[in-house]
Design a protein around this motif. Structure first.
Motif, mmCIF file in Angstrom:
data_model
loop_
_atom_site.group_PDB
_atom_site.id
_atom_site.type_symbol
_atom_site.label_atom_id
_atom_site.label_comp_id
_atom_site.label_asym_id
_atom_site.label_seq_id
_atom_site.Cartn_x
_atom_site.Cartn_y
_atom_site.Cartn_z
ATOM 1 N N THR A 1 51.675 41.780 119.688
ATOM 2 C CA THR A 1 53.000 40.527 119.569
ATOM 3 C C THR A 1 51.918 39.905 118.441
ATOM 4 O O THR A 1 51.018 40.348 118.321
ATOM 5 N N PHE A 2 52.208 38.348 117.944
ATOM 6 C CA PHE A 2 51.461 37.727 116.467
ATOM 7 C C PHE A 2 50.985 37.481 117.386
ATOM 8 O O PHE A 2 49.191 37.190 116.773
ATOM 9 N N GLN A 3 50.476 37.428 118.857
ATOM 10 C CA GLN A 3 49.258 36.596 119.886
ATOM 11 C C GLN A 3 48.642 37.785 119.703
ATOM 12 O O GLN A 3 47.177 37.728 120.542
ATOM 13 N N LYS A 4 49.069 38.990 120.437
ATOM 14 C CA LYS A 4 48.448 39.520 121.457
ATOM 15 C C LYS A 4 48.890 41.614 120.954
ATOM 16 O O LYS A 4 49.756 41.227 120.674
ATOM 17 N N THR A 5 47.605 41.664 121.026
ATOM 18 C CA THR A 5 48.113 43.490 121.235
ATOM 19 C C THR A 5 47.220 44.280 122.304
ATOM 20 O O THR A 5 46.850 43.786 123.416
ATOM 21 N N THR A 6 48.315 45.289 122.628
ATOM 22 C CA THR A 6 47.462 45.232 124.163
ATOM 23 C C THR A 6 47.786 46.827 124.353
ATOM 24 O O THR A 6 48.922 47.540 123.480
ATOM 25 N N TYR A 7 46.693 47.692 124.581
ATOM 26 C CA TYR A 7 46.281 49.518 123.831
ATOM 27 C C TYR A 7 46.992 50.219 124.949
ATOM 28 O O TYR A 7 46.993 50.224 125.613
ATOM 29 N N ASN A 8 47.240 51.128 124.310
ATOM 30 C CA ASN A 8 47.654 52.417 124.605
ATOM 31 C C ASN A 8 47.091 53.201 126.356
ATOM 32 O O ASN A 8 46.269 52.702 125.563
ATOM 33 N N ASP A 9 47.489 53.975 126.787
ATOM 34 C CA ASP A 9 46.190 54.580 127.478
ATOM 35 C C ASP A 9 45.640 56.271 126.935
ATOM 36 O O ASP A 9 46.065 55.768 125.655
ATOM 37 N N LEU A 10 44.662 56.155 127.864
ATOM 38 C CA LEU A 10 44.273 57.648 128.001
ATOM 39 C C LEU A 10 45.187 58.636 126.735
ATOM 40 O O LEU A 10 45.808 59.079 127.681
ATOM 41 N N PRO A 11 45.186 59.931 126.359
ATOM 42 C CA PRO A 11 43.832 59.272 124.851
ATOM 43 C C PRO A 11 44.420 58.884 124.395
ATOM 44 O O PRO A 11 44.205 58.989 122.712
ATOM 45 N N TYR A 12 45.734 58.762 124.237
ATOM 46 C CA TYR A 12 46.676 58.140 122.576
ATOM 47 C C TYR A 12 45.778 56.706 122.421
ATOM 48 O O TYR A 12 46.272 55.722 121.343
ATOM 49 N N LYS A 13 45.260 56.228 122.877
ATOM 50 C CA LYS A 13 44.680 54.797 122.485
ATOM 51 C C LYS A 13 43.946 55.114 121.285
ATOM 52 O O LYS A 13 43.161 53.944 120.517
ATOM 53 N N TYR A 14 43.207 56.304 121.549
ATOM 54 C CA TYR A 14 41.853 56.716 120.146
ATOM 55 C C TYR A 14 42.700 57.578 118.830
ATOM 56 O O TYR A 14 42.137 58.062 118.635
ATOM 57 N N GLU A 15 44.279 57.744 119.295
ATOM 58 C CA GLU A 15 44.878 58.220 118.436
ATOM 59 C C GLU A 15 46.563 57.405 117.405
ATOM 60 O O GLU A 15 47.344 57.622 117.316
ATOM 61 N N ALA A 16 45.873 56.413 116.038
ATOM 62 C CA ALA A 16 46.040 55.580 116.136
ATOM 63 C C ALA A 16 47.201 56.784 114.357
ATOM 64 O O ALA A 16 46.898 57.771 113.603
ATOM 65 N N GLY A 17 48.034 55.915 114.542
ATOM 66 C CA GLY A 17 49.366 56.923 113.623
ATOM 67 C C GLY A 17 49.879 57.966 113.525
ATOM 68 O O GLY A 17 49.591 58.833 114.666
ATOM 69 N N THR A 18 50.615 58.454 112.445
ATOM 70 C CA THR A 18 51.030 59.417 112.570
ATOM 71 C C THR A 18 49.911 60.910 112.720
ATOM 72 O O THR A 18 49.307 60.567 111.632
#
Length: 404
Positions: A258-275
């Motif tokens: 949201t424009f207020q806050k982002t929650t991050y994905n679980d491992l390992p996807y937390k470190y694999e941004a984008g295509t």
């Protein structure tokens, strides 16, 4: 399998260079690719090219399954405890930078110390220099003896309660030295320091078991294990990865935005941004399977035989000095020739179809320690033959005669 049969699986080995059969001795820089890896790349683009993870159509599901199958294979390849501990990167360099920019920025404080070794690749020097400058931390270096081995007593003397990280290469890309990694890790853990191992050169030659090794991070590159360029693996212990901040922001590494806050994905996807690099990651599985099927013990035995043979032949050449004579080495030999610049040797060998690497090999501090501008490096792989070593020796004799 006979070497002649094995060589037929590598299409590039049948080509000529400047009218001569290709002799490829630059494997430490990048290995050649077997047909199964090439086929895996073309099969993806021909049959199920699609983005992964978020699509519900057939192609997307097939691509996702193939991509995640590589994660499972990589987990087994280094014996990680969980697939969640396997992060796909662009290679060893990005893996090291990821740790420096996440765990490093979170945990390194003013006055803290980071230890590296005197034989590190620039990729395992510069990120820590940047971090130390930013955090007012101190970078310390393990010295190297005349044989190209770490001075372990000096290393242990560097360790203190200020040491927060030790980041060392498993196998030197310039010397072939196999470092005593278990001893390095155990000593670091005694002062509660974390350990990152640069496995760029070791993953293809040595049996890797990150659980038995007990390293905190381990990074390697696909293109040095008979796989594609632009893909690699970073292993991290799950408890560390869970507490580390994110590296890059974008799609896939999030759960909700949201424009207020982002929650991050679980491992390992937390470190694999984008295509991600989907095709090359899928093809990496074919490379790792190829190594497993060939057998690392078989590969190592063949490469050690080549190293022994080549070392004896090279030592018999007048004016030639081998740089790096560690007791434990992989199939790589670096050398200089009196009064001849390495680059001149490389050019004249190339004219004979022989590919070697010349220069400082991205280890300028190590070259400075030996008082040389660079070396000629011949590095051997499972498809190389003694006849090719003979060609190298003949080529060196011709080169020396021309330049003397």
């Amino acid at each position: 399998m006979a070497i002649s049969d094995l060589r037929q699986q590598f299409p590039i080995l049948s080509r000529t260079v400047k009218g001569k059969p290709l002799v490829y001795f630059d494997n430490a820089a990048t290995s050649q690719k077997p047909q199964v890896v090439i086929d895996a790349l073309t099969h993806y683009y021909t049959h199920y090219n699609a983005n992964i993870h978020r699509g519900i159509h057939t192609l997307a599901e097939e691509a996702t399954m193939a991509y995640e199958a590589t994660r499972h294979t990589a987990q087994e390849f280094i014996n990680a405890a969980s697939e969640e501990e396997i992060i796909f990167t662009r290679g060893t360099t990005e893996g090291i930078n990821l740790v420096a920019n996440t765990w490093g920025r979170q945990n390194i404080m003013p006055g803290d110390e980071i230890i590296i070794s005197g034989m590190e690749h620039h990729s395992n020097i510069v990120p820590w220099q940047i971090l130390c400058e930013e955090k007012a931390a101190v970078l310390k270096v393990i010295p190297v003896n005349d044989n190209g081995e770490l001075l372990m007593d000096a290393y242990k003397a560097l360790l203190s309660n200020k040491t927060k990280l030790v980041s060392v290469v498993h196998v030197s890309n310039s010397l072939g030295t196999v470092n005593p990694i278990k001893e390095v890790i155990e000593a670091a853990h005694q002062v509660n320091a974390k350990v990152l191992i640069d496995g760029a050169q070791s993953a293809v030659h040595l049996d890797i078991d990150v659980q038995e090794m007990d390293c905190d991070f381990f990074a390697f590159s696909g293109h040095k294990v008979y796989g594609p360029t632009g893909v690699g693996v970073l292993y991290g212990k799950k408890d560390l990865l869970q507490t580390m901040p994110v590296f890059q922001g974008g799609g896939e590494m999030i759960k909700e935005v949201t424009f207020q806050k982002t929650t991050y994905n679980d491992l390992p996807y937390k470190y694999e941004a984008g295509t991600p690099n989907i095709a090359d990651t899928i093809a990496l599985k074919a490379a790792l399977d190829f190594i497993k099927e060939t057998g690392k013990s078989n590969i190592r035995a063949h490469e050690e035989e080549l190293l022994t043979y080549a070392t004896a032949q090279l030592q018999a050449i007048p004016g030639l000095t081998i740089i790096g004579n560690a007791k434990e080495k992989v199939s790589l030999v670096s050398f200089i020739i009196k009064n001849i610049h390495p680059q001149d040797v490389g050019v004249l060998l190339d004219n004979q179809g022989i590919a070697v690497r010349t220069g400082h090999h991205c280890t300028q501090p190590l070259m400075a320690r030996f008082g040389i501008p660079g070396t000629i490096r011949a590095s051997f792989a499972l498809y190389n033959q003694k006849e090719e070593v003979d060609a190298l020796i003949t080529g060196l004799h011709k080169t020396i005669k021309m330049l003397s």
